[in-house]
Write an enzyme that holds these catalytic residues in place. Structure first.
Site, PDB file in Angstrom:
ATOM      1  N   THR A  50      -7.382  -0.634  -6.675  1.00 42.31           N
ATOM      2  CA  THR A  50      -6.317   0.016  -5.911  1.00 42.31           C
ATOM      3  C   THR A  50      -5.748   1.128  -6.788  1.00 42.31           C
ATOM      4  O   THR A  50      -5.835   1.040  -8.011  1.00 42.31           O
ATOM      5  CB  THR A  50      -5.180  -0.965  -5.589  1.00 42.31           C
ATOM      6  OG1 THR A  50      -4.626  -1.403  -6.826  1.00 42.31           O
ATOM      7  CG2 THR A  50      -5.665  -2.151  -4.807  1.00 42.31           C
ATOM      8  N   GLU A  89      -7.651  -4.041  -0.467  1.00 43.53           N
ATOM      9  CA  GLU A  89      -7.620  -5.508  -0.507  1.00 43.53           C
ATOM     10  C   GLU A  89      -8.198  -6.151   0.753  1.00 43.53           C
ATOM     11  O   GLU A  89      -8.429  -7.355   0.777  1.00 43.53           O
ATOM     12  CB  GLU A  89      -6.164  -6.004  -0.663  1.00 43.53           C
ATOM     13  CG  GLU A  89      -5.583  -5.806  -2.048  1.00 43.53           C
ATOM     14  CD  GLU A  89      -4.909  -4.453  -2.236  1.00 43.53           C
ATOM     15  OE1 GLU A  89      -5.252  -3.511  -1.490  1.00 43.53           O
ATOM     16  OE2 GLU A  89      -4.048  -4.342  -3.121  1.00 43.53           O
ATOM     17  N   LYS A 139      17.065   1.324   4.107  1.00 40.89           N
ATOM     18  CA  LYS A 139      18.067   0.372   4.592  1.00 40.89           C
ATOM     19  C   LYS A 139      19.413   1.079   4.714  1.00 40.89           C
ATOM     20  O   LYS A 139      20.032   1.422   3.708  1.00 40.89           O
ATOM     21  CB  LYS A 139      18.169  -0.826   3.655  1.00 40.89           C
ATOM     22  CG  LYS A 139      18.833  -1.997   4.329  1.00 40.89           C
ATOM     23  CD  LYS A 139      18.530  -3.314   3.643  1.00 40.89           C
ATOM     24  CE  LYS A 139      18.933  -4.462   4.568  1.00 40.89           C
ATOM     25  NZ  LYS A 139      18.775  -5.758   3.975  1.00 40.89           N
ATOM     26  N   TRP A 171      17.210  -1.267   9.364  1.00 34.82           N
ATOM     27  CA  TRP A 171      16.045  -0.595   8.778  1.00 34.82           C
ATOM     28  C   TRP A 171      15.704   0.692   9.527  1.00 34.82           C
ATOM     29  O   TRP A 171      15.674   0.724  10.740  1.00 34.82           O
ATOM     30  CB  TRP A 171      14.840  -1.521   8.810  1.00 34.82           C
ATOM     31  CG  TRP A 171      15.027  -2.816   8.080  1.00 34.82           C
ATOM     32  CD1 TRP A 171      15.286  -4.033   8.638  1.00 34.82           C
ATOM     33  CD2 TRP A 171      14.982  -3.030   6.671  1.00 34.82           C
ATOM     34  NE1 TRP A 171      15.398  -4.987   7.650  1.00 34.82           N
ATOM     35  CE2 TRP A 171      15.215  -4.398   6.434  1.00 34.82           C
ATOM     36  CE3 TRP A 171      14.766  -2.188   5.574  1.00 34.82           C
ATOM     37  CZ2 TRP A 171      15.229  -4.955   5.169  1.00 34.82           C
ATOM     38  CZ3 TRP A 171      14.779  -2.745   4.304  1.00 34.82           C
ATOM     39  CH2 TRP A 171      15.016  -4.110   4.106  1.00 34.82           C
TER      40      TRP A 171
HETATM   41  P1  ADP Z   1      -4.602   3.248  -2.200  1.00 38.49           P
HETATM   42  O1  ADP Z   1      -4.729   4.491  -1.383  1.00 38.49           O
HETATM   43  O2  ADP Z   1      -3.221   3.026  -2.712  1.00 38.49           O
HETATM   44  O3  ADP Z   1      -5.712   2.968  -3.135  1.00 38.49           O
HETATM   45  P2  ADP Z   1      -5.451   1.844   0.066  1.00 38.49           P
HETATM   46  O4  ADP Z   1      -6.390   2.920   0.384  1.00 38.49           O
HETATM   47  O5  ADP Z   1      -5.919   0.469  -0.013  1.00 38.49           O
HETATM   48  O6  ADP Z   1      -4.739   2.069  -1.247  1.00 38.49           O
HETATM   49  O7  ADP Z   1      -4.185   2.019   1.001  1.00 38.49           O
HETATM   50  C1  ADP Z   1      -3.755   1.052   1.887  1.00 38.49           C
HETATM   51  C2  ADP Z   1      -2.465   1.442   2.524  1.00 38.49           C
HETATM   52  O8  ADP Z   1      -2.587   2.672   3.235  1.00 38.49           O
HETATM   53  C3  ADP Z   1      -2.009   0.474   3.566  1.00 38.49           C
HETATM   54  O9  ADP Z   1      -1.380  -0.634   2.994  1.00 38.49           O
HETATM   55  C4  ADP Z   1      -1.082   1.322   4.416  1.00 38.49           C
HETATM   56  O10 ADP Z   1       0.188   1.434   3.831  1.00 38.49           O
HETATM   57  C5  ADP Z   1      -1.728   2.662   4.376  1.00 38.49           C
HETATM   58  N1  ADP Z   1      -2.515   2.870   5.601  1.00 38.49           N
HETATM   59  C6  ADP Z   1      -3.827   2.668   5.771  1.00 38.49           C
HETATM   60  N2  ADP Z   1      -4.205   2.982   7.025  1.00 38.49           N
HETATM   61  C7  ADP Z   1      -3.097   3.385   7.683  1.00 38.49           C
HETATM   62  C8  ADP Z   1      -2.818   3.834   9.026  1.00 38.49           C
HETATM   63  N3  ADP Z   1      -3.762   3.958   9.949  1.00 38.49           N
HETATM   64  N4  ADP Z   1      -1.542   4.148   9.332  1.00 38.49           N
HETATM   65  C9  ADP Z   1      -0.569   4.054   8.412  1.00 38.49           C
HETATM   66  N5  ADP Z   1      -0.767   3.652   7.144  1.00 38.49           N
HETATM   67  C10 ADP Z   1      -2.013   3.317   6.772  1.00 38.49           C
END
Ligand code: ADP
Length: 536
Positions: free
Chosen positions: A181, A324, A434, A439
């Site tokens: 990640t 994940e 908040k 929220w």
């Molecule tokens: P990183 O970019 O931090 O490595 P990820 O690619 O695993 O991590 O990112 C996952 C996160 O991206 C999700 O937990 C969510 O917050 C955001 N995300 C993924 N797809 C969407 C979507 N279609 N709409 C909004 N947020 C999204």
């Protein structure tokens, strides 16, 4: 004697070698096209990928790599990277797809944490290799995907072997790939996918309710192969025997030309990729490519983007997931009542994140106690949790599971579940604002703001407020040459959101910081404006 109550079906270890064997056998001649960084193009097919993957497996064994060990790739999308996905797993190894956009400290951390022994890299990333070589103490061999004067080239390296190889026969729960990640807080964390989880995830990705692949599909994935397993596309595509068109550069002009020339029907990428494509087409006076389907994920697809693609006749598959979760969690596409919805309603529905595919279970829990399950009423928002066979149980080398006793993994996202199963993501737990005990969704404010024609990008963060605890402040990057004021933005937002959600201030900035995966980094934005004060 105890009776064994087994059925009468065969053992078939769910390893991903079955996937590439199937593609070679049933769709061997289906093309895999690559447009390389230097402008040249090559064509191979699934039979060719299979053959080269076997050679690569032999070559890795010859280097002394053992099953379970990690080797890394630092590469864009191309056929040799695809060969590595199958070649490494085929000999029992674990491919670590490294994101070249990570910062140097993160690059050092993840490669040494994973104990990668070999690094495969694109010539374009030679400067990263030169800079990191001394810090990457576990790497024993560097192999360049491109041919060049100074490096050992991939083709020469696998060319020393004949491809007469039996795949390593391990357990289906063995690991096959690891992704980290991007770690917006603390060090990045490794997520190790298994053969079984990968096969199941790819089967789920094939469904009409997800990528909707058939053998006629021609996919140009813009989502990088180093990001969240490229959403599983290289596996699902092999299962369906689709044609792949890869581009090692993300230039919209190149992508556009390839899409038209190669008959591309499907593409997938984060919203910024689609935005860049729109801007390119507008500038050049071109129509959008005639895609059948566009998968958008990684961050929320703005409404105007969905609308424009749908008007172009493109089905929009708005997907949500994370590293994940392998990463498919939910995917949007036409629902049973699609024909009864107006165009506007269809766009509204697509702006939500879709429905869970089979295998994934979702629930939302109260944000304050993080335990009580909330109703799926289309109104109540809460912390989103997930479980299923391709969802993480424990981070790589972690001492403890990342899930509770019932397998629920807390995603860090905030969402609403609708009665028909649709997930509507409203924020990240860390970013939700908040205000006076209630929220406010920063994401909804951002999405509404980018609908203004003068706004190129918007990010909303909660700033400390003496009376309300936090109040929203909207940071806006204007479109080139656009003349917009704070009032224009507020008036644009007013009809779209509750009055008490209206930002207390709109700040125009030259740029908004991004993470290595191209998402807005609110942490960096907050750091940049740590002295910001709102009046009471
Ligand atoms: P990183 O970019 O931090 O490595 P990820 O690619 O695993 O991590 O990112 C996952 C996160 O991206 C999700 O937990 C969510 O917050 C955001 N995300 C993924 N797809 C969407 C979507 N279609 N709409 C909004 N947020 C999204």
């Amino acid at each position: 004697m105890p009776t064994q109550n087994l059925g009468a079906m065969q053992d078939w270890t769910m390893r991903i070698t079955h996937v590439i064997d199937h593609a070679a056998r049933e769709a061997g001649g289906r093309e895999i096209v690559t447009r390389w960084a230097d402008g040249s193009e090559t064509r191979t097919d699934w039979a060719g990928i299979h053959r080269d993957a076997k050679k690569m497996a032999q070559a890795l064994e010859a280097l002394g790599i053992k099953p379970g060990e990690r080797v890394a790739s630092l590469a864009m999308n191309h056929s040799r990277h695809l060969v590595s996905w199958y070649g490494v797993a085929g000999m029992g190894g674990v491919l670590h797809t490294v994101n070249p956009r990570l910062f140097e400290d993160q690059l050092e951390y993840i490669v040494t944490h994973a104990e990668d022994r070999v690094l495969f890299y694109d010539a374009a990333f030679q400067p990263i290799v030169d800079k990191m070589k001394d810090r990457w103490t576990t790497i024993e061999h560097y192999i360049c995907y491109d041919s060049g004067d100074h490096a050992r080239s991939f083709e020469d390296w696998i060319g020393e072997h004949d491809g007469e190889y039996e795949w390593f026969a391990g357990d289906e729960r063995d690991p096959c790939m690891i992704c980290y990640t991007s770690g917006t807080t603390g060090n990045p964390k490794g997520v190790q996918y298994e053969h079984r989880s990968t096969v199941m995830h790819a089967l789920a990705g094939l469904q009409p309710a997800a990528f909707n692949f058939s053998s006629a599909s021609v996919m140009l994935p813009v989502v990088p192969m180093f990001h969240a397993a490229s959403w599983g596309l290289p596996y699902a595509g092999a299962m369906a025997g689709i044609k792949f068109v890869f581009s090692a550069v993300n230039d919209p002009a190149v992508l556009h030309e390839l899409m038209l020339r190669e008959g591309v029907t499907d593409s997938a990428g984060v919203p910024t990729v689609w935005l860049a494509h729109f801007q390119y087409c507008d500038k050049e006076g071109l129509d959008l490519p005639p895609l059948k389907a566009a998968t958008i994920g990684g961050s929320a697809a703005p409404r105007f983007m969905i609308e424009r693609l749908m008007k172009n006749g493109t089905r929009v598959q708005h997907a949500w997931g994370m590293t994940e979760t392998s990463p498919i969690g939910t995917v949007g596409g036409p629902t049973w009542d699609w024909e009864q919805l107006s165009f506007e309603e269809q766009v509204d529905k697509t702006a939500m994140q879709g429905r869970p595919v089979f295998g994934v279970e979702l629930r939302t829990v109260d944000l304050d106690d993080m335990a009580s399950e909330l109703p799926r009423d289309g109104k109540t928002s809460g912390a989103l949790q997930i479980r299923g066979p391709w969802i993480i149980r424990r981070y790589f080398k972690a001492e403890q599971d990342a899930v509770d006793a019932d397998g629920w993994f807390d995603t860090g996202d905030v969402g609403i579940l609708h009665p028909d199963g649709t997930l509507q993501l409203t924020d990240r737990t860390k970013d939700v604002i908040k205000s006076g005990g209630e929220w406010i969704s920063s994401v909804e404010l951002e999405n509404a703001a980018v609908g203004h024609e003068g706004v190129a990008e918007a990010a909303c963060v909660g700033m400390p407020h003496p009376k309300w605890d936090e109040r929203p402040v909207l940071f806006v990057v204007k479109n080139e040459g656009a003349d917009v004021s704070e009032d224009d933005i507020i008036e644009h937002l007013r009809p779209q959101i509750a009055k008490w959600w209206l930002p207390d201030a709109v700040e125009f900035v030259d740029d908004i910081p991004h993470t290595a995966t191209g998402k807005i980094s609110k942490k960096d934005l907050r750091d940049r404006f740590s002295d910001y004060k709102l009046e009471g």
